[in-house]
Motif scaffolding. Structure first.
Motif, PDB file in Angstrom:
ATOM      1  N   SER A   1      57.735  92.628  79.494  1.00  0.00           N
ATOM      2  CA  SER A   1      57.169  91.552  78.675  1.00  0.00           C
ATOM      3  C   SER A   1      56.957  91.966  77.221  1.00  0.00           C
ATOM      4  O   SER A   1      56.519  91.153  76.412  1.00  0.00           O
ATOM      5  CB  SER A   1      55.835  91.097  79.276  1.00  0.00           C
ATOM      6  OG  SER A   1      54.927  92.190  79.341  1.00  0.00           O
ATOM      7  N   ALA A   2      57.269  93.238  76.871  1.00  0.00           N
ATOM      8  CA  ALA A   2      57.033  93.687  75.484  1.00  0.00           C
ATOM      9  C   ALA A   2      57.860  92.905  74.464  1.00  0.00           C
ATOM     10  O   ALA A   2      57.330  92.442  73.436  1.00  0.00           O
ATOM     11  CB  ALA A   2      57.309  95.186  75.372  1.00  0.00           C
ATOM     12  N   PRO A   3      59.185  92.707  74.672  1.00  0.00           N
ATOM     13  CA  PRO A   3      59.955  91.927  73.687  1.00  0.00           C
ATOM     14  C   PRO A   3      59.415  90.513  73.522  1.00  0.00           C
ATOM     15  O   PRO A   3      59.389  89.978  72.412  1.00  0.00           O
ATOM     16  CB  PRO A   3      61.367  91.932  74.269  1.00  0.00           C
ATOM     17  CG  PRO A   3      61.417  93.153  75.134  1.00  0.00           C
ATOM     18  CD  PRO A   3      60.054  93.288  75.699  1.00  0.00           C
ATOM     19  N   LYS A   4      58.983  89.925  74.625  1.00  0.00           N
ATOM     20  CA  LYS A   4      58.442  88.575  74.539  1.00  0.00           C
ATOM     21  C   LYS A   4      57.175  88.544  73.695  1.00  0.00           C
ATOM     22  O   LYS A   4      56.969  87.643  72.865  1.00  0.00           O
ATOM     23  CB  LYS A   4      58.171  88.053  75.954  1.00  0.00           C
ATOM     24  CG  LYS A   4      57.665  86.626  75.996  1.00  0.00           C
ATOM     25  CD  LYS A   4      57.483  86.179  77.425  1.00  0.00           C
ATOM     26  CE  LYS A   4      56.963  84.756  77.467  1.00  0.00           C
ATOM     27  NZ  LYS A   4      56.748  84.305  78.867  1.00  0.00           N
TER      28      LYS A   4
ATOM     29  N   MET B   1      56.627  86.644  70.071  1.00  0.00           N
ATOM     30  CA  MET B   1      55.527  85.696  69.895  1.00  0.00           C
ATOM     31  C   MET B   1      54.669  86.077  68.696  1.00  0.00           C
ATOM     32  O   MET B   1      54.257  85.218  67.896  1.00  0.00           O
ATOM     33  CB  MET B   1      54.669  85.641  71.171  1.00  0.00           C
ATOM     34  CG  MET B   1      55.374  85.023  72.371  1.00  0.00           C
ATOM     35  SD  MET B   1      54.386  85.094  73.890  1.00  0.00           S
ATOM     36  CE  MET B   1      52.957  84.122  73.364  1.00  0.00           C
ATOM     37  N   ALA B   2      54.403  87.385  68.540  1.00  0.00           N
ATOM     38  CA  ALA B   2      53.615  87.832  67.379  1.00  0.00           C
ATOM     39  C   ALA B   2      54.357  87.578  66.081  1.00  0.00           C
ATOM     40  O   ALA B   2      53.772  87.149  65.068  1.00  0.00           O
ATOM     41  CB  ALA B   2      53.294  89.323  67.538  1.00  0.00           C
ATOM     42  N   LEU B   3      55.678  87.840  66.089  1.00  0.00           N
ATOM     43  CA  LEU B   3      56.488  87.594  64.880  1.00  0.00           C
ATOM     44  C   LEU B   3      56.490  86.117  64.518  1.00  0.00           C
ATOM     45  O   LEU B   3      56.348  85.733  63.354  1.00  0.00           O
ATOM     46  CB  LEU B   3      57.920  88.087  65.134  1.00  0.00           C
ATOM     47  CG  LEU B   3      58.901  87.917  63.946  1.00  0.00           C
ATOM     48  CD1 LEU B   3      58.386  88.683  62.721  1.00  0.00           C
ATOM     49  CD2 LEU B   3      60.288  88.399  64.343  1.00  0.00           C
ATOM     50  N   GLY B   4      56.629  85.253  65.535  1.00  0.00           N
ATOM     51  CA  GLY B   4      56.607  83.817  65.269  1.00  0.00           C
ATOM     52  C   GLY B   4      55.281  83.373  64.725  1.00  0.00           C
ATOM     53  O   GLY B   4      55.209  82.535  63.808  1.00  0.00           O
ATOM     54  N   ALA B   5      54.210  83.924  65.267  1.00  0.00           N
ATOM     55  CA  ALA B   5      52.888  83.559  64.775  1.00  0.00           C
ATOM     56  C   ALA B   5      52.696  84.024  63.338  1.00  0.00           C
ATOM     57  O   ALA B   5      52.104  83.319  62.496  1.00  0.00           O
ATOM     58  CB  ALA B   5      51.817  84.167  65.686  1.00  0.00           C
ATOM     59  N   SER B   6      53.209  85.203  63.001  1.00  0.00           N
ATOM     60  CA  SER B   6      53.077  85.715  61.631  1.00  0.00           C
ATOM     61  C   SER B   6      53.845  84.839  60.656  1.00  0.00           C
ATOM     62  O   SER B   6      53.343  84.503  59.558  1.00  0.00           O
ATOM     63  CB  SER B   6      53.592  87.159  61.566  1.00  0.00           C
ATOM     64  OG  SER B   6      52.861  87.991  62.436  1.00  0.00           O
ATOM     65  N   VAL B   7      55.053  84.458  61.035  1.00  0.00           N
ATOM     66  CA  VAL B   7      55.850  83.597  60.157  1.00  0.00           C
ATOM     67  C   VAL B   7      55.166  82.253  59.959  1.00  0.00           C
ATOM     68  O   VAL B   7      55.081  81.712  58.845  1.00  0.00           O
ATOM     69  CB  VAL B   7      57.266  83.413  60.746  1.00  0.00           C
ATOM     70  CG1 VAL B   7      58.041  82.363  59.919  1.00  0.00           C
ATOM     71  CG2 VAL B   7      58.019  84.752  60.725  1.00  0.00           C
ATOM     72  N   GLY B   8      54.626  81.710  61.034  1.00  0.00           N
ATOM     73  CA  GLY B   8      53.938  80.429  60.917  1.00  0.00           C
ATOM     74  C   GLY B   8      52.711  80.531  60.038  1.00  0.00           C
ATOM     75  O   GLY B   8      52.430  79.630  59.231  1.00  0.00           O
TER      76      GLY B   8
END
Length: 338
Positions: A316-319, A323-330
């Motif tokens: 589950s690490a890549p997932k 998710m963290a990268l998407g949250a940072s971009v948002g």
């Protein structure tokens, strides 16, 4: 039961631990446990999801072993209950056998000086010749009883038919019906027409001419032909009963000289033979049940024990990173718009 080694307490004044409800732990374990078995298959695959690499194989093996143990215990209990039930039946049958032997023995002792007719067998294993009068009376009595039973059964079937449909199976179980060609043929025709009606209704509506014609034939057989032939058979059976009753009265006169002791002794001998056969049959089944209980093996067994996994089944690490990268971009886009 948790029993930690004494080495764990060495040099420690306090040890913290937490107690949980076994049912809660069982619910968590059941949520992670998966069992797969194909339809009509004989092999079951069991898997357990866990974050503890070193413990998951041991837990799964313990569950598998418990499953096998419970299956074996249930089978043993079933065989034990069967053996206990048969043991009780054998005890009762043995008591009945001894009582039958005692009744026959006491009767023979009490009537040892009374004459016995050689027309009836008086002990098992001896071949005797039955007298003409006795043989004729016995044959006529059996025949009369059979005719009376058949007539009463036919009358009962007709009575039930007046309240509902005629049942072909109810007639076919009566021996005299098989000796009445017309009634037997009518019942056969009814069975054939009902089968044809079922086939026609799968292709046509109830208003189709073929369906209506077949239904008329069925109604005629049910409401007219079969009751008419059955009543004729009843009248014939009544006549035969009356004739046999007259002949039985004549045979009874001829048998008046046969001592009652012979008939009673024959009945007691017959009861003894029946009790002996029942005891032998139940005792044989008991011995089979004991052997099955001693040699019982479970119907399930583990073919492949679980081993510690070399790598995780899922990562589950890549997932989480995505998710963290998407949250940072948002969040960056949101701050830029402000």
């Amino acid at each position: 039961l948790w029993a930690p080694a004494s080495a764990l307490f060495k040099g420690r004044a306090e040890i913290e631990f937490k107690l949980t409800d076994p049912r809660l732990e069982l619910q968590k374990l059941m949520a992670d446990l998966r069992a797969q078995m194909p339809e009509k298959g004989t092999f079951m695959r069991v898997s357990l999801a866990s974050k503890e690499k070193n413990r998951v194989a041991g837990v799964l093996n313990a569950i598998s072993q418990e499953f096998v143990d419970i299956a074996a215990d249930l089978k043993r209990r079933k065989l034990t209950e069967l053996r206990v039930a048969l043991d009780s039946q054998v005890t009762t049958a043995y008591q009945n056998l001894r009582e039958a032997e005692a009744r026959l023995k006491n009767f023979q002792i009490a009537t040892i000086t009374q004459p016995r007719s050689g027309a009836l067998p008086v002990s098992p294993g001896l071949s005797t010749t039955t007298g003409d009068a006795t043989a004729l009376y016995t044959q006529q009595r059996v025949q009369l009883d059979q005719l009376r039973r058949d007539r009463q059964q036919i009358e009962a079937v007709l009575e039930r038919g007046r309240a509902g449909a005629i049942t072909v199976d109810a007639f076919q179980t009566i021996p005299s019906v098989n000796l009445a060609p017309q009634l037997k043929q009518a019942l056969s025709d009814l069975t054939i027409r009902e089968a044809e009606m079922s086939a026609l209704l799968q292709r046509y509506t109830p208003d189709h001419p073929m369906v209506k014609s077949t239904q008329q034939t069925i109604d005629h057989l049910r409401n007219q032909a079969i009751p008419q032939y059955a009543q004729a058979l009843i009248d014939q059976l009544r006549y035969q009963e009356s004739d046999l009753e007259g002949r039985l009265r004549q045979s009874a006169t001829e048998l008046a000289a046969v001592p009652t002791v012979t008939i009673t002794e024959t009945r007691l001998t017959r009861d003894l033979q029946a009790a002996d056969e029942l005891f032998k049959m139940l005792n044989g089944r008991l011995e089979e049940a004991k052997l099955s209980e001693l040699s019982a093996i479970p119907d399930v067994r583990v073919l492949d024990w679980a081993v510690a996994p070399q790598k995780p089944a899922s990562n589950s690490a890549p997932k989480i990173i995505l998710m963290a990268l998407g949250a940072s971009v948002g969040l960056a886009v949101g701050l830029a718009l402000l």
